[in-house]
Design a protein around this motif. Structure first.
Motif, short mmCIF file in Angstrom:
data_model
loop_
_atom_site.label_atom_id
_atom_site.label_comp_id
_atom_site.label_asym_id
_atom_site.label_seq_id
_atom_site.Cartn_x
_atom_site.Cartn_y
_atom_site.Cartn_z
N PHE A 14 0.82 -1.20 0.00
CA PHE A 14 0.00 0.00 0.00
C PHE A 14 0.86 1.26 0.00
O PHE A 14 0.52 2.27 -0.63
N TRP A 17 2.11 1.94 -3.51
CA TRP A 17 0.95 2.28 -4.35
C TRP A 17 0.47 3.70 -4.04
O TRP A 17 0.19 4.48 -4.95
N ARG A 18 0.37 4.03 -2.77
CA ARG A 18 -0.12 5.36 -2.37
C ARG A 18 0.83 6.45 -2.85
O ARG A 18 0.38 7.49 -3.38
N ASN A 19 2.13 6.27 -2.68
CA ASN A 19 3.09 7.28 -3.11
C ASN A 19 3.04 7.49 -4.62
O ASN A 19 3.07 8.63 -5.11
N THR A 21 0.48 6.80 -6.54
CA THR A 21 -0.83 7.38 -6.87
C THR A 21 -0.83 8.88 -6.64
O THR A 21 -1.36 9.65 -7.45
N ARG A 22 -0.24 9.31 -5.53
CA ARG A 22 -0.17 10.75 -5.26
C ARG A 22 0.55 11.48 -6.39
O ARG A 22 0.12 12.55 -6.84
N MET A 61 -10.45 6.79 0.58
CA MET A 61 -9.14 6.14 0.70
C MET A 61 -9.27 4.78 1.38
O MET A 61 -8.56 3.83 1.02
N ALA A 64 -10.35 2.32 -1.21
CA ALA A 64 -9.20 1.94 -2.03
C ALA A 64 -8.33 0.93 -1.29
O ALA A 64 -7.87 -0.06 -1.87
N ALA A 65 -8.10 1.17 0.00
CA ALA A 65 -7.28 0.25 0.80
C ALA A 65 -7.93 -1.12 0.90
O ALA A 65 -7.25 -2.16 0.84
N TYR A 80 -6.56 2.81 -8.06
CA TYR A 80 -6.04 4.06 -8.64
C TYR A 80 -7.16 4.80 -9.36
O TYR A 80 -7.28 6.04 -9.23
N ILE A 83 -9.31 6.91 -7.03
CA ILE A 83 -8.71 8.18 -6.64
C ILE A 83 -8.67 9.14 -7.83
O ILE A 83 -8.98 10.33 -7.69
N PRO A 192 -1.87 -2.00 3.71
CA PRO A 192 -3.08 -1.16 3.79
C PRO A 192 -3.66 -1.17 5.19
O PRO A 192 -3.51 -2.17 5.92
#
Length: 405
Positions: A14, A17-19, A21-22, A61, A64-65, A80, A83, A192
């Motif tokens: 996670f 993936w989050r970094n 996605t940002r 969020m 998504a998690a 993704y 978001i 996540p």
């Protein structure tokens, strides 16, 4: 055709993936232009510096998690897309939304099952092997509840065999690997967040290690106070302390520092302990309520008294501290602490300065909270009240049983 490939370290990575996605959503890179690939890279993930910042609602969020905990082959793309459509103001295709909601429901169901049946699933082995189980999981919910299992099992080692993979907590680190490959360390915070808040379903009375209780309490979001305070302020001190001091709640300084009794009242408390011949390092100091309750006034945060709801919500944490430490003497600092621990309304003037035998065999002593001494306006009265407070602490110290040789 995908033009950007993002490599994730493990199937539930996670954090990367989050970094990614940002960075990519901030540049409005479409979901179709990204290929997600799982393979240990060993390289830190550095998002592009020109990504535009954006905010995502907590519920979005979390969905998504939850999707990332499913085993949908395109889960990274779906999450993704969720978001991306939120940030760009576009519509997510209804079939995709349905698939995500169904996947999240399956993850939540498996999370509930795992937490409810944890001690049935996990078998204990004598020695250093700890707990173990084989689980036919259909989602990645077990991975994302690794921290929950670690707390619930009191930080003892455990291992879990899952379809095609296995996971192990050694007592110091979390190891994870696919079948046929040596497991390698992964960080809890790379996973996540679980589909349920970490503290939900936790059987606090079964936790036997004070560090596990403290770590679990720091995840608690049961009452509104937790959403406004900077952090949970748990107790500190020796796990075998013969004396335990309980106040009302952390103040502004404690909320910022993450430690109890470090503000002006705490400094006065330390001075009084010293005069009473008590070494704070040999005691355990905590509060009835673990978060700072306040109302804003300009740039200041004004203390508000903890109410029955906050006291009830924090009661399991205080009970766990008391159960694990098993102090000989329990000093109740102020009416809030005394009422919570004695289970009845307490008037300080009628209860203080005497030994009270508690149900578990502990000896209790009620006295004022040191913050009361700071509010006494008259100097002569303040000196008199302070001397009375020190005398109460000396009484408490005299009730300790001798330390074991």
């Amino acid at each position: 055709m995908p033009q950007t490939t993002i490599t994730l370290d493990h199937p539930v990575d996670f954090a990367r993936w989050r970094n990614a996605t940002r960075a990519l959503v901030g540049q409005h890179v479409s979901p179709e232009a990204i290929a997600w690939h799982v393979a240990p890279s060993g390289q830190p993930d550095t998002p592009a510096p020109d990504a535009r910042p954006f905010r995502i609602p907590r519920e979005t969020m979390q969905l998504a998690a939850d999707v990332l905990q499913s085993m949908l082959p395109d889960r990274f793309t779906l999450a993704y897309r969720l978001i991306y459509t939120h940030v760009t103001g576009t519509d997510i295709p209804p079939p995709d939304l349905t698939r995500m909601e169904d996947a999240a429901a399956a993850v939540r169901a498996e999370t509930v099952h795992l937490r409810h049946d944890l001690f049935t699933l996990m078998q204990h082995t004598d020695g250093d092997d700890g707990w173990h189980a084989t689980l036919q999981a259909t989602t990645y919910a077990p991975e994302c509840n690794a921290r929950f299992m670690t707390f619930q099992l009191s930080l003892a080692p455990w291992r879990l065999v899952l379809p095609g993979r296995r996971m192990e907590w050694t007592g110091k680190e979390l190891l994870y690997g696919q079948d046929g490959a040596a497991p390698s360390p992964i960080a809890f915070n790379s996973l996540p967040p679980p589909a349920m808040p970490l503290v939900n379903g936790l059987d606090i009375p079964r936790i036997t290690a004070l560090p596990a209780v403290a770590l679990a309490a720091r995840t608690c979001r049961i009452c509104p106070m937790a959403r406004h305070a900077t952090q949970t302020v748990f107790g500190e001190g020796r796990s075998d302390a013969r004396m335990m001091f309980v106040g009302e709640q952390p103040g502004d300084k404690e909320d910022l520092a993450g430690r109890p009794f470090v503000g002006p009242a705490g400094q006065l408390f330390d001075r009084a302990l010293m005069e009473a011949g008590i070494d704070r390092d040999d005691a355990y100091v905590t509060n009835t309520v673990k978060h700072f309750k306040f109302r804003p006034r300009g740039t200041r945060r004004i203390h508000e008294k903890a109410g029955p709801e906050e006291i009830a919500n924090c009661a399991p944490w205080l009970a766990a501290e008391r159960r694990v430490i098993r102090p000989h003497v329990l000093v109740m600092l102020g009416a809030t602490a005394a009422s919570a621990l004695l289970g009845r309304h307490v008037t300080i003037g009628r209860e203080r300065s005497r030994a009270i035998k508690l149900d578990d065999g502990t000896t209790g002593v009620v006295t004022v909270h040191p913050s009361f001494l700071l509010r006494v306006p008259d100097e002569a009265a303040r000196v008199r009240e302070y001397d009375h407070f020190v005398a109460d602490l000396k009484l408490a110290a005299s009730l300790r049983t001798p330390a074991a040789p």
